[in-house]
Design a protein around this motif. Structure first.
Motif, PDB file in Angstrom:
ATOM      1  N   ILE A 202      35.405  19.183  48.405  1.00 44.49           N
ATOM      2  CA  ILE A 202      36.495  18.827  49.171  1.00 44.49           C
ATOM      3  C   ILE A 202      36.235  19.001  50.727  1.00 44.49           C
ATOM      4  N   TYR A 203      36.835  18.453  51.674  1.00 44.08           N
ATOM      5  CA  TYR A 203      36.673  18.525  53.201  1.00 44.08           C
ATOM      6  C   TYR A 203      37.808  19.133  53.864  1.00 44.08           C
ATOM      7  N   PRO A 204      37.991  20.441  54.026  1.00 42.75           N
ATOM      8  CA  PRO A 204      38.999  21.161  54.586  1.00 42.75           C
ATOM      9  C   PRO A 204      39.533  20.874  55.683  1.00 42.75           C
ATOM     10  N   HIS A 205      40.665  20.628  56.152  1.00 40.80           N
ATOM     11  CA  HIS A 205      41.061  20.612  57.607  1.00 40.80           C
ATOM     12  C   HIS A 205      42.550  21.223  57.740  1.00 40.80           C
ATOM     13  N   PHE A 206      42.874  21.446  59.048  1.00 40.66           N
ATOM     14  CA  PHE A 206      43.709  22.069  59.429  1.00 40.66           C
ATOM     15  C   PHE A 206      43.684  23.577  58.958  1.00 40.66           C
ATOM     16  N   ILE A 207      42.390  24.219  59.073  1.00 42.87           N
ATOM     17  CA  ILE A 207      42.113  25.289  58.608  1.00 42.87           C
ATOM     18  C   ILE A 207      42.789  26.576  59.323  1.00 42.87           C
ATOM     19  N   ASN A 208      43.733  27.220  58.786  1.00 42.87           N
ATOM     20  CA  ASN A 208      44.418  28.422  59.638  1.00 42.87           C
ATOM     21  C   ASN A 208      45.530  27.809  60.788  1.00 42.87           C
ATOM     22  N   GLU A 209      45.962  26.578  60.424  1.00 43.24           N
ATOM     23  CA  GLU A 209      46.811  25.918  61.601  1.00 43.24           C
ATOM     24  C   GLU A 209      47.847  26.710  61.591  1.00 43.24           C
ATOM     25  N   ALA A 210      48.270  27.152  62.961  1.00 43.96           N
ATOM     26  CA  ALA A 210      49.285  28.265  63.303  1.00 43.96           C
ATOM     27  C   ALA A 210      50.475  27.763  63.009  1.00 43.96           C
TER      28      ALA A 210
ATOM     29  N   GLN B  45      43.188  23.874  70.038  1.00 44.67           N
ATOM     30  CA  GLN B  45      44.055  24.174  71.220  1.00 44.67           C
ATOM     31  C   GLN B  45      45.006  24.962  70.801  1.00 44.67           C
ATOM     32  N   PRO B  46      45.229  26.466  71.227  1.00 41.20           N
ATOM     33  CA  PRO B  46      45.985  27.450  71.094  1.00 41.20           C
ATOM     34  C   PRO B  46      47.168  26.720  71.442  1.00 41.20           C
ATOM     35  N   GLN B  47      48.430  27.079  70.904  1.00 44.62           N
ATOM     36  CA  GLN B  47      49.929  26.635  71.117  1.00 44.62           C
ATOM     37  C   GLN B  47      50.159  27.370  72.707  1.00 44.62           C
ATOM     38  N   GLY B  48      50.841  26.343  73.250  1.00 38.47           N
ATOM     39  CA  GLY B  48      51.082  26.745  74.785  1.00 38.47           C
ATOM     40  C   GLY B  48      50.014  26.808  75.684  1.00 38.47           C
ATOM     41  N   VAL B  49      48.725  26.475  75.314  1.00 39.79           N
ATOM     42  CA  VAL B  49      47.773  26.305  76.114  1.00 39.79           C
ATOM     43  C   VAL B  49      47.207  24.744  76.394  1.00 39.79           C
ATOM     44  N   SER B  50      46.484  24.752  77.648  1.00 39.64           N
ATOM     45  CA  SER B  50      46.181  23.342  78.016  1.00 39.64           C
ATOM     46  C   SER B  50      44.786  23.333  78.284  1.00 39.64           C
ATOM     47  N   ARG B  51      43.860  22.876  77.356  1.00 40.44           N
ATOM     48  CA  ARG B  51      42.475  22.577  77.770  1.00 40.44           C
ATOM     49  C   ARG B  51      42.146  21.188  78.271  1.00 40.44           C
ATOM     50  N   MET B  52      41.477  21.236  79.335  1.00 44.61           N
ATOM     51  CA  MET B  52      40.997  19.924  79.914  1.00 44.61           C
ATOM     52  C   MET B  52      40.078  19.126  79.042  1.00 44.61           C
TER      53      MET B  52
ATOM     54  N   VAL C 104      54.024   2.659  67.432  1.00 40.99           N
ATOM     55  CA  VAL C 104      54.416   4.110  68.092  1.00 40.99           C
ATOM     56  C   VAL C 104      52.985   4.949  68.009  1.00 40.99           C
ATOM     57  N   ILE C 105      52.877   5.829  69.095  1.00 41.02           N
ATOM     58  CA  ILE C 105      51.558   6.660  69.111  1.00 41.02           C
ATOM     59  C   ILE C 105      52.107   7.950  69.403  1.00 41.02           C
ATOM     60  N   ASP C 106      52.129   8.828  68.468  1.00 49.56           N
ATOM     61  CA  ASP C 106      52.518  10.387  68.823  1.00 49.56           C
ATOM     62  C   ASP C 106      51.511  11.388  68.746  1.00 49.56           C
ATOM     63  N   ILE C 107      51.608  12.062  69.907  1.00 52.17           N
ATOM     64  CA  ILE C 107      50.399  12.841  70.224  1.00 52.17           C
ATOM     65  C   ILE C 107      50.519  14.375  70.145  1.00 52.17           C
ATOM     66  N   HIS C 108      49.627  14.958  69.334  1.00 54.28           N
ATOM     67  CA  HIS C 108      49.856  16.345  68.760  1.00 54.28           C
ATOM     68  C   HIS C 108      48.570  17.102  69.011  1.00 54.28           C
ATOM     69  N   ASN C 109      48.862  18.458  69.025  1.00 52.17           N
ATOM     70  CA  ASN C 109      47.652  19.444  69.210  1.00 52.17           C
ATOM     71  C   ASN C 109      47.760  20.268  67.736  1.00 52.17           C
TER      72      ASN C 109
ATOM     73  N   LEU D 263      50.445  20.753  74.315  1.00 51.72           N
ATOM     74  CA  LEU D 263      50.947  20.325  75.576  1.00 51.72           C
ATOM     75  C   LEU D 263      50.145  19.093  76.012  1.00 51.72           C
ATOM     76  N   THR D 264      48.940  18.725  75.125  1.00 55.08           N
ATOM     77  CA  THR D 264      48.134  17.850  75.499  1.00 55.08           C
ATOM     78  C   THR D 264      48.973  16.248  75.664  1.00 55.08           C
ATOM     79  N   GLY D 265      49.868  15.896  75.078  1.00 53.83           N
ATOM     80  CA  GLY D 265      50.666  14.929  75.121  1.00 53.83           C
ATOM     81  C   GLY D 265      51.553  15.077  76.162  1.00 53.83           C
TER      82      GLY D 265
END
Ligand SMILES: [Zn+2]
Length: 291
Positions: free
Chosen positions: A266-274, A170-177, A102-107, A18-20
């Protein structure tokens, strides 16, 4: 040097990020948008139906539909493929685009902070990453150049240039300021960078730390193809932190640990991405480098 004259800002590519969406809504509500002399920008919510239904997508993942083959496909049965073709008409076409950036915004549900994803190792992107890092030291710069820019199936590749902003956790469907503010800050620096780039007044960008995508690691599976363990407790919420050979990366449900093997840390990221749960991806790995 070709200048950046037109920029498209996209939110809601994934309907439960929802941030975008809020960025686009606030751009629409403002009477006066930030003014830059050297480019015009436009903005759109890519998948409003998915946003309304608070879901990532209706039929297929929109951010995987922008391969040259898909955009040429005659299939009209998939909601997101139809959206992809429309966006490609509006902002592209891919390979010969009317939009310079093109700037595409994701959470992300992972603790990746404010991550700028770049898809090509070129001076324009390198300096953008360095400019952002210099002005927003907490930002992470992630280079995914394992394939050529135009081979990526991502929405942003319909632009002459394309980048993704990935903000979490940020959880899916949640908006954090706090996440929204971080996104606004990122966007502001990136637009300013483009303005300076166009005026040819960029300062010298010193070397900076970045990460380069290496691989994705799947959850360990049992004989029945069921997940047999979880990401190790030591790694949780620690995206971009170094994991060295011999460090635990999974704990199996029987209590045993799986250790990192191979030749390098290694440098892990997207750890446990829902969003990656269905494909059984546990995390992605990167190497750290000076860019
Ligand atoms: Zn997304």
């Amino acid at each position: 040097m070709s200048s950046i004259k037109s920029i498209a800002i996209i939110g809601g590519t994934h309907g439960n990020e929802l941030t975008g969406v809020h960025i686009i809504q606030s751009l629409k509500k403002r009477h006066e948008n930030p003014v830059f002399d050297t480019f015009n920008f436009t903005y759109v919510i890519a998948n409003p139906t998915a946003v309304e239904q608070n879901t990532r997508f209706i039929d297929v993942d929109l951010n995987r539909q922008f391969s040259v083959e898909n955009l040429a496909s005659l299939d009209t049965t998939l909601v997101e493929l139809n959206i992809a073709k429309l966006l490609n008409q509006q902002f592209g076409p891919k390979q010969d685009s009317k939009t310079d950036l093109v700037i595409d915004i994701h959470n992300t549900t992972s603790a990746m902070g404010a991550t700028l994803i770049l898809l090509e190792d070129s001076p324009f992107y390198r300096n953008m990453g360095g400019y952002l890092k210099a002005h927003m030291p907490s930002a992470n710069i992630l280079l995914e150049d394992e394939i050529a820019y135009l081979e990526h199936p991502y929405l942003c590749t319909i632009g002459q240039h394309g980048i993704m902003l990935e903000l979490g956790a940020q959880p899916q469907g949640v908006s954090r300021m706090d996440i929204l503010l971080a996104c606004e800050e990122m966007l502001d620096h990136i637009l300013t960078y483009c303005d300076l780039y166009n005026q040819n007044t960029l300062p010298e960008i010193p070397e900076f730390t970045a990460y380069r995508l290496l691989d994705v690691v799947k959850f360990p599976l049992d004989e029945a193809n069921e997940v047999a363990g979880l990401v190790h407790e030591n790694m949780l919420d620690r995206d971009y932190e170094r994991v060295k050979i011999g460090d635990p990366i999974f704990r199996m449900f029987d209590g045993t640990e799986v250790l990192l093997t191979g030749e390098q840390a290694i440098y892990p990221h997207f750890i446990n991405e829902a969003a990656y749960k269905n494909s059984k991806v546990a995390f992605a790995t990167a190497l750290k480098f000076k860019w």
